[in-house]
Design an enzyme around this catalytic site. Structure first.
Site, PDB file in Angstrom:
ATOM      1  N   GLU A 120      13.295  -4.501   2.442  1.00 16.48           N
ATOM      2  CA  GLU A 120      11.894  -4.730   2.780  1.00 16.48           C
ATOM      3  C   GLU A 120      11.725  -6.032   3.551  1.00 16.48           C
ATOM      4  O   GLU A 120      12.408  -7.013   3.282  1.00 16.48           O
ATOM      5  CB  GLU A 120      11.057  -4.788   1.487  1.00 16.48           C
ATOM      6  CG  GLU A 120      11.054  -3.475   0.723  1.00 16.48           C
ATOM      7  CD  GLU A 120      10.160  -3.520  -0.517  1.00 16.48           C
ATOM      8  OE1 GLU A 120       9.447  -4.521  -0.732  1.00 16.48           O
ATOM      9  OE2 GLU A 120      10.181  -2.526  -1.273  1.00 16.48           O
ATOM     10  N   GLU A 186       4.716   1.655   5.508  1.00 19.32           N
ATOM     11  CA  GLU A 186       4.028   2.043   4.264  1.00 19.32           C
ATOM     12  C   GLU A 186       2.603   1.502   4.226  1.00 19.32           C
ATOM     13  O   GLU A 186       2.358   0.308   4.433  1.00 19.32           O
ATOM     14  CB  GLU A 186       4.818   1.543   3.034  1.00 19.32           C
ATOM     15  CG  GLU A 186       4.085   1.877   1.733  1.00 19.32           C
ATOM     16  CD  GLU A 186       4.937   1.805   0.470  1.00 19.32           C
ATOM     17  OE1 GLU A 186       6.160   1.590   0.569  1.00 19.32           O
ATOM     18  OE2 GLU A 186       4.359   1.971  -0.615  1.00 19.32           O
TER      19      GLU A 186
HETATM   20  O1  KIV Z   1      11.255   2.736  -3.422  1.00 17.55           O
HETATM   21  C1  KIV Z   1      10.830   3.703  -2.779  1.00 17.55           C
HETATM   22  O2  KIV Z   1      10.739   4.832  -3.290  1.00 17.55           O
HETATM   23  C2  KIV Z   1      10.438   3.486  -1.393  1.00 17.55           C
HETATM   24  C3  KIV Z   1       9.767   4.610  -0.665  1.00 17.55           C
HETATM   25  C4  KIV Z   1       8.495   4.992  -1.252  1.00 17.55           C
HETATM   26  C5  KIV Z   1       9.662   4.353   0.793  1.00 17.55           C
HETATM   27  O3  KIV Z   1      10.645   2.445  -0.869  1.00 17.55           O
END
Ligand code: KIV
Length: 281
Positions: A120, A186
């Protein structure tokens, strides 16, 4: 669909080559049986750090560890034949710098057999992504609402509204320039996601973003109605398995209470009469 790697398993370059083509179908999975269910339908399966909230009952993804990701990654690997497997780098496993990120990405890849990792962040993490991609670690970026930063954001709010959209654009382009082969967008405004998708060279994978994205991803337990923790607007429930399971468990409890289970067909006689499915009936 583009050509697959020699083994029949989709590779990061296969996913990158889908830019502007047929939408990429992506879901999360955390266990072998669910991986087997999603594999025939998905291009990419993410072992997301959402596992912490969905399977372990944690209040956020912040408590997820590298060992948890390795354990679930191993389980998912056993259930996949075709889809590309990507594993999330959990909070605290990459933010110190490129060397820490490489060491932990290598542990994830060696320990699970995944072909790529996701981390991220945008501009602030671009140097780390460049370091990884230059050393044999394919990376998917994740910008917009990045759940590991929930405390910084003060909640799971839409990111990039109004002038703040420029920040998300810069983040997406920074991870692309650093060598990421795709980027998750997201919980950002639809027009922003559409614009980034039009302008960026790598596939965008939307979650609460836009149908124009190059692919979509959902948490599998959310779309199956298995996770009741909370229900974001962007989740479409394709089934209500939680309700079905709850009704089944209630019926079981009632039948046990009334001595209606086990019935004659579930118990054994003194001498084996027939053999059914390798088990003496
Ligand atoms: O952790 C997760 O499931 C994610 C997705 C929702 C993109 O990062």
């Amino acid at each position: 669909m583009s050509a697959m790697g020699v083994s029949g398993v989709l590779t990061p370059p296969d996913i990158a080559a889908r830019k502007g083509k047929a939408p990429l179908v992506c879901l999360t999975a955390y266990t072998t049986p669910v991986a087997r269910l999603v594999d025939p339908h998905c291009d990419m399966v993410l072992v997301g750090d959402s596992v912490g909230m969905v399977l372990h009952g944690l209040p956020s993804t912040l408590g997820v560890t590298l060992d948890m990701m390795i354990m679930h990654g191993k389980a998912v690997r056993r259930g996949l034949e075709r889809a590309l497997m990507v594993v999330d780098m959990p909070f605290g496993s990459y933010e110190e710098g490129p060397e820490q990120a490489f060491r932990n990405a290598a542990r994830l890849m060696a320990g699970t057999g995944c072909a790529a990792v996701k981390l991220e962040g945008g501009e602030s993490i671009a140097g780390t992504i460049r370091f990884l991609t230059g050393r044999g670690v394919p990376v998917i970026g994740h910008v917009g609402l990045t759940p590991q930063a929930v405390n910084t954001f003060g909640g799971y709010r839409v990111q990039g509204r109004g002038e703040d959209g420029e920040r998300i654009r810069r983040d997406a382009f920074a991870v692309a320039e650093a060598g990421a082969f795709a980027v998750v967008l997201e919980k950002v405004p639809e027009a922003l996601a559409r614009g980034i998708t039009q302008d960026i060279a790598i596939p965008t994978i939307g979650i609460g973003a836009s149908p124009a994205c190059d692919g979509q991803i959902l948490v599998v337990d959310d779309m199956l109605g298995l996770f009741g923790g909370f229900r974001p607007k962007f989740v479409k429930r394709y089934a209500e398995l939680g309700e079905a399971a709850s009704a089944a468990i209630a019926t079981y409890a009632q039948e046990v209470g009334e001595r209606r289970f086990p019935a004659a067909e579930h118990v054994f006689g003194d001498a084996p009469a027939t053999v059914r499915g390798g088990e003496a009936a």
